[in-house]
Enzyme design. Structure first.
Site, PDB file in Angstrom:
ATOM      1  N   THR A  89     -30.683   2.178   4.817  1.00 17.39           N
ATOM      2  CA  THR A  89     -30.618   3.415   5.320  1.00 17.39           C
ATOM      3  C   THR A  89     -30.803   4.369   4.309  1.00 17.39           C
ATOM      4  O   THR A  89     -29.748   4.430   3.322  1.00 17.39           O
ATOM      5  CB  THR A  89     -29.600   3.602   6.329  1.00 17.39           C
ATOM      6  N   ASN A 114     -19.897  -5.572   7.180  1.00 19.91           N
ATOM      7  CA  ASN A 114     -20.302  -4.678   6.219  1.00 19.91           C
ATOM      8  C   ASN A 114     -19.670  -3.424   6.604  1.00 19.91           C
ATOM      9  O   ASN A 114     -19.568  -2.834   7.642  1.00 19.91           O
ATOM     10  CB  ASN A 114     -21.637  -4.591   5.730  1.00 19.91           C
ATOM     11  N   PHE A 118     -24.182   3.596   4.177  1.00 24.79           N
ATOM     12  CA  PHE A 118     -25.175   4.213   3.744  1.00 24.79           C
ATOM     13  C   PHE A 118     -25.181   4.635   2.147  1.00 24.79           C
ATOM     14  O   PHE A 118     -25.397   5.675   1.963  1.00 24.79           O
ATOM     15  CB  PHE A 118     -25.594   5.589   4.617  1.00 24.79           C
ATOM     16  N   SER A 181     -25.305   2.832  13.268  1.00 28.59           N
ATOM     17  CA  SER A 181     -24.310   2.111  12.117  1.00 28.59           C
ATOM     18  C   SER A 181     -23.040   2.643  12.547  1.00 28.59           C
ATOM     19  O   SER A 181     -22.911   3.621  12.793  1.00 28.59           O
ATOM     20  CB  SER A 181     -24.814   2.573  10.766  1.00 28.59           C
ATOM     21  N   ASN A 183     -20.599   2.794  10.640  1.00 23.72           N
ATOM     22  CA  ASN A 183     -19.978   3.015   9.336  1.00 23.72           C
ATOM     23  C   ASN A 183     -20.042   4.524   8.666  1.00 23.72           C
ATOM     24  O   ASN A 183     -19.578   4.812   7.776  1.00 23.72           O
ATOM     25  CB  ASN A 183     -20.549   1.897   8.084  1.00 23.72           C
ATOM     26  N   THR A 184     -20.764   5.216   9.493  1.00 25.44           N
ATOM     27  CA  THR A 184     -20.771   6.700   9.437  1.00 25.44           C
ATOM     28  C   THR A 184     -20.112   7.385  10.363  1.00 25.44           C
ATOM     29  O   THR A 184     -20.433   7.429  11.463  1.00 25.44           O
ATOM     30  CB  THR A 184     -22.184   7.314   9.072  1.00 25.44           C
ATOM     31  N   LYS A 215     -33.276   3.013  16.277  1.00 25.66           N
ATOM     32  CA  LYS A 215     -32.664   1.793  15.768  1.00 25.66           C
ATOM     33  C   LYS A 215     -31.253   1.878  16.780  1.00 25.66           C
ATOM     34  O   LYS A 215     -30.522   3.023  16.555  1.00 25.66           O
ATOM     35  CB  LYS A 215     -32.285   1.182  14.682  1.00 25.66           C
ATOM     36  N   ASN A 244     -28.701  -3.063  15.906  1.00 27.40           N
ATOM     37  CA  ASN A 244     -27.898  -2.850  14.634  1.00 27.40           C
ATOM     38  C   ASN A 244     -26.805  -3.934  14.642  1.00 27.40           C
ATOM     39  O   ASN A 244     -26.627  -4.820  15.468  1.00 27.40           O
ATOM     40  CB  ASN A 244     -27.483  -1.602  14.545  1.00 27.40           C
ATOM     41  N   GLY A 269     -25.302 -11.274  11.799  1.00 25.47           N
ATOM     42  CA  GLY A 269     -25.610 -12.839  11.620  1.00 25.47           C
ATOM     43  C   GLY A 269     -25.564 -13.520  13.096  1.00 25.47           C
ATOM     44  O   GLY A 269     -25.576 -12.878  14.108  1.00 25.47           O
ATOM     45  N   GLY A 298     -28.964 -12.129  14.368  1.00 23.56           N
ATOM     46  CA  GLY A 298     -28.485 -13.407  14.397  1.00 23.56           C
ATOM     47  C   GLY A 298     -29.630 -14.444  14.275  1.00 23.56           C
ATOM     48  O   GLY A 298     -29.647 -15.632  14.947  1.00 23.56           O
TER      49      GLY A 298
END
Length: 343
Positions: A89, A114, A118, A181, A183-184, A215, A244, A269, A298
Site C-alpha cells: 500500500t 504483520n 504501510f 488494514s 495496522n493503521t 479492498k 485483507n 495465510g 489462504g
C-alpha cells in the site's frame, strides 16, 4: 529443494530480513540475460487469460499488495509467472511504518502476522517509477493499492486519498482503495458506510478512466459485506478485493507462546482461507457477474485458485504462501490450472 532451503536457512532468519533478501533477488531478475528463458519456464502451458476491468490478464493469478510496497520488483514478479502485481500500500506521505520487529511467521499454521504499517516511500516517488514500468514489454498488469497516511487524521482522509489518486491513477492499470488494514489506527473505521460512500465517490471522480476497486476486511459481518457490495455497485466502482488480513486468532495450531510473542497485527495465510472464501460467496450473490471480484486469503495451490474461480472470483491473489513455497510458486499455480482445464 526450496522446502529444505526454507527449513534450514530462511526460517532461521528474521522474517523481514529474509523478505528483503528474496525481494532483492527478484528485483534483479530483469537485469539478467535469462529473462526470456525464465518467462518461457514460468508462463502457463495453455491459455489462462482473463478479460476484466477493460484489461487482459495473462493468468488469473497475481501477487497481492504488501509484497512489493513501492513497485520496485514488478517486472521480476512478472517473470516468475504472476499475471498481475498489486503494488503498495502506497500513501500520500512517505512513512517508515511501525517499529520492528513487525513481521512474524507461524510455520505450523502456514501463516504470517504483520503489523508493517504501510511502510513506503510515498506516492510521488512511486509514480515516477511506475510511469516507466508501463512501457516495459511483457510486463504484468499493474495494480496500485492506496491507503491513508498515518500523519493524517481520519477526518481528513479523503483529501489524503485524493493526493495519492492524482499521482497514481495515471500510472496504474487499476487502482485499489485500501480501508481494511488493521495496522493503521482508525483505517478500518472507513469501512462504515457513512465514511466509505463519500470516500469512494471522491476517489472515483479523481481516478477518471482508471478502474477503481475497494479492498475489505474478513472481519466484517456478512451483512456489512453485503452493504459494502451494494455501495460499490451503486457508486459505479469496478470491483472488490476480498479480503485483507484478519485480526482473529481463532483456530491456530501454533504454540500460544509463539502467537502471543508475535502480538498485534493482521494474520494472513492458510487460516484465512475459509473466511475469505465465505466472503467471496457473499459478495458474488449480490453483485452483477460483470463486476470484478478479486479473491485473496489462504491460497496455496492450483486447486485453491480453481476453487475461488469456481466460486465466482474473477481473479485470485496470493502472498503468504510465497514465503513457504518459494520462487516457483506462481509457475506451479499456472501449470496446475493448465492441467485442471485440460481435463
Amino acid at each position: 529443494m526450496y522446502p529444505f532451503f526454507f527449513a534450514t536457512v530462511l526460517s532461521k532468519l528474521d522474517p523481514e530480513f529474509a523478505h528483503h533478501l528474496a525481494f532483492d533477488v527478484i528485483r534483479a531478475l530483469p537485469k539478467l540475460r535469462l529473462s526470456s528463458a525464465i518467462r518461457k519456464h514460468t508462463r502457463p502451458t495453455t491459455d489462462l487469460s482473463v478479460s476484466t476491468l477493460g484489461l487482459t490478464f495473462p493468468t488469473p493469478f497475481g501477487v497481492a499488495a504488501g509484497f512489493d510496497k513501492d513497485g520496485k520488483a514488478v517486472i521480476g514478479l512478472g517473470l516468475l509467472g504472476f499475471g498481475h502485481v498489486e503494488v503498495g500500500t502506497l500513501t500520500a506521505h512517505s512513512q517508515p511504518g511501525n517499529p520492528t520487529p513487525r513481521l512474524f511467521r507461524l510455520v505450523r499454521d502456514r501463516a504470517v502476522i504483520n503489523r508493517m504499517g504501510f511502510n513506503n516511500g510515498g506516492a510521488a516517488d512511486a509514480s515516477k517509477r511506475l510511469s516507466k514500468i508501463r512501457h516495459v514489454a511483457h510486463r504484468p498488469v499493474l495494480g496500485v493499492n492506496i491507503g491513508k497516511s498515518r500523519v493524517v487524521k481520519v477526518d481528513n482522509a479523503i483529501d489524503d486519498y485524493l493526493t495519492s489518486t492524482k499521482l497514481l491513477a495515471p500510472v496504474a492499470d487499476y487502482l485499489v482503495v485500501n480501508v481494511s488494514s488493521p495496522n493503521t489506527p482508525g483505517l478500518r473505521g472507513l469501512q462504515e458506510l457513512d465514511k466509505l460512500a463519500p470516500l469512494l465517490t471522491a476517489v472515483k471522480a479523481e481516478a477518471g478512466s482508471t478502474p477503481l476497486l475497494v479492498k475489505i476486511a474478513p472481519d466484517l459481518s456478512d451483512d456489512e459485506v453485503v452493504r459494502i457490495a451494494e455501495l460499490v455497485v451503486s457508486r459505479g466502482l469496478d470491483g472488490i478485493i476480498a479480503t485483507n488480513t484478519t485480526i482473529s486468532r481463532n483456530g491456530l495450531v501454533s504454540d500460544r507462546a509463539v502467537i502471543d510473542a508475535a502480538g498485534a497485527g493482521g494474520l494472513s495465510g492458510a487460516p484465512l482461507a475459509a473466511r475469505s472464501l465465505e466472503v467471496l460467496r457473499v459478495i458474488r450473490r449480490v453483485v452483477p457477474s460483470s463486476l470484478c471480484v478479486i479473491s485473496v486469503g489462504g491460497v496455496s495451490t492450483a486447486d485453491d485458485v480453481a476453487e475461488r474461480l469456481d466460486a465466482g472470483a474473477t481473479l485470485v491473489q496470493g502472498y503468504s504462501a510465497f514465503l513457504y513455497l518459494g520462487p516457483l510458486w506462481a509457475r506451479q499455480i499456472n501449470r496446475g490450472l493448465s492441467r485442471l482445464r485440460a481435463h
